[in-house]
Write an enzyme that holds these catalytic residues in place. Structure first.
Site, PDB file in Angstrom:
ATOM      1  N   ARG A 177      79.103 -31.747  92.744  1.00 17.01           N
ATOM      2  CA  ARG A 177      79.321 -32.259  94.103  1.00 17.01           C
ATOM      3  C   ARG A 177      80.626 -33.040  94.179  1.00 17.01           C
ATOM      4  O   ARG A 177      81.356 -32.947  95.170  1.00 17.01           O
ATOM      5  CB  ARG A 177      78.142 -33.127  94.546  1.00 17.01           C
ATOM      6  CG  ARG A 177      76.866 -32.337  94.798  1.00 17.01           C
ATOM      7  CD  ARG A 177      75.777 -33.196  95.389  1.00 17.01           C
ATOM      8  NE  ARG A 177      76.080 -33.603  96.742  1.00 17.01           N
ATOM      9  CZ  ARG A 177      75.380 -34.533  97.416  1.00 17.01           C
ATOM     10  NH1 ARG A 177      74.356 -35.146  96.845  1.00 17.01           N
ATOM     11  NH2 ARG A 177      75.717 -34.849  98.655  1.00 17.01           N
ATOM     12  N   CYS A 235      77.799 -42.916  96.479  1.00 20.73           N
ATOM     13  CA  CYS A 235      77.105 -41.678  96.099  1.00 20.73           C
ATOM     14  C   CYS A 235      77.077 -40.770  97.323  1.00 20.73           C
ATOM     15  O   CYS A 235      78.041 -40.724  98.078  1.00 20.73           O
ATOM     16  CB  CYS A 235      75.702 -41.989  95.570  1.00 20.73           C
ATOM     17  SG  CYS A 235      74.638 -42.826  96.767  1.00 20.73           S
TER      18      CYS A 235
END
Length: 280
Positions: A177, A235
């Site tokens: 990611r 995050c």
């Protein structure tokens, strides 16, 4: 400050000895956000279920991210529903290596709770030790805790954009990611320019427990963090970043949280996006 972690054996000894500890079950995961059914099937004796989506976050605009921090008054009301009283010791846990319970640890610690810890290894550590579970819902006497009003240690997107110029900005997501290879949730793939990648999985050993402080410190030092380096973590939506905040705290650093995280950043088309395995 007390050490942020507690082992199953230490917690059991405290409870067996009559110590007053409020236990919070913070089971949540992206593919199964409602942990109530699992909680009712079995939880630590006396543990109260905490709804991460509604009690540890609030609903906001997309540019605030998927899990904006709750209003302080709402968090205090929730803490009183959990039975927290002033001076209580608190232990939080989950079944995800601390990835969701760390959000409760961070919020309560940042709100002035002096003794809040995370059960190292979570539910599995408790059951692996042969310790009992309860079923159903715990009966709770509402508490009277008053949370502090000091500002939470957070930064916004503007500060995150400038952070790599003077400090280290850590992206806590999985490497694929971070690189932008995949993005299963948010509008754009990639990372904040200048951010370095320290996936939270690296904080844990093969049993789901935190590696020791020396190993955690080495992880952050390899990313360029020193005691004099301002450190910020993010995050996907501000949940698992708290896991890296916890790890950094164990390692002896003093992190702040980019609460909106990638979900906020990627929803703002004016923000640049970096891809690949380097900070960019």
């Amino acid at each position: 400050m007390n050490h942020p972690l507690v082992t199953a054996a230490e917690l059991d000894a405290t409870l067996t000895g009559g110590g007053a500890v409020r236990l919070l079950d913070v089971r949540w995961r992206l593919d199964r956000p409602d942990g109530r059914p699992a909680h009712r099937e079995g939880h630590l004796p006396g543990a109260v279920y905490v709804d991460l989506d509604s009690e540890l976050a609030r609903h906001g605009e997309p540019v605030e991210g998927r899990h904006p921090l709750p209003d302080r008054a709402d968090l205090q009301a929730a803490a009183r529903r959990w039975g927290l009283r002033d001076g209580d010791a608190v232990v939080v846990y989950d079944d995800l290596g601390g990835q969701s319970a760390a959000r409760a640890w961070w919020l309560l610690r940042a709100s002035g709770i002096a003794d809040v810890r995370l059960l190292d290894g979570g539910l599995a550590a408790w059951t692996d030790a042969g310790l009992p579970l309860e079923q159903g819902d715990a009966e709770v006497v509402p508490g009277d805790v008053t949370l502090g009003d000091d500002p939470w240690p957070v930064i916004d997107a503007d500060a995150a954009a400038a952070w790599p110029g003077t400090g280290v900005l850590v992206d806590s997501r999985a490497a694929e990611r971070y690189r932008g290879d995949v993005e299963p949730v948010d509008p754009r793939a990639g990372h904040v320019p200048g951010a370095v990648n320290l996936p939270t999985a690296g904080n844990l050993d093969s049993t789901g427990r935190f590696v020791d402080a020396t190993a955690l410190r080495a992880r952050f030092e390899e990313a360029g963090v020193t005691p004099a380096t301002p450190l910020a973590v993010y995050c996907g939506s501000g949940i698992t970043a708290a896991h890296n905040a916890l790890a950094a705290t164990i390692a002896g650093f003093d992190p702040v949280l980019f609460a909106g995280s990638w979900s906020a950043w990627s929803n703002d088309p004016t923000r640049a996006v970096a891809t690949g395995g380097r900070p960019g």
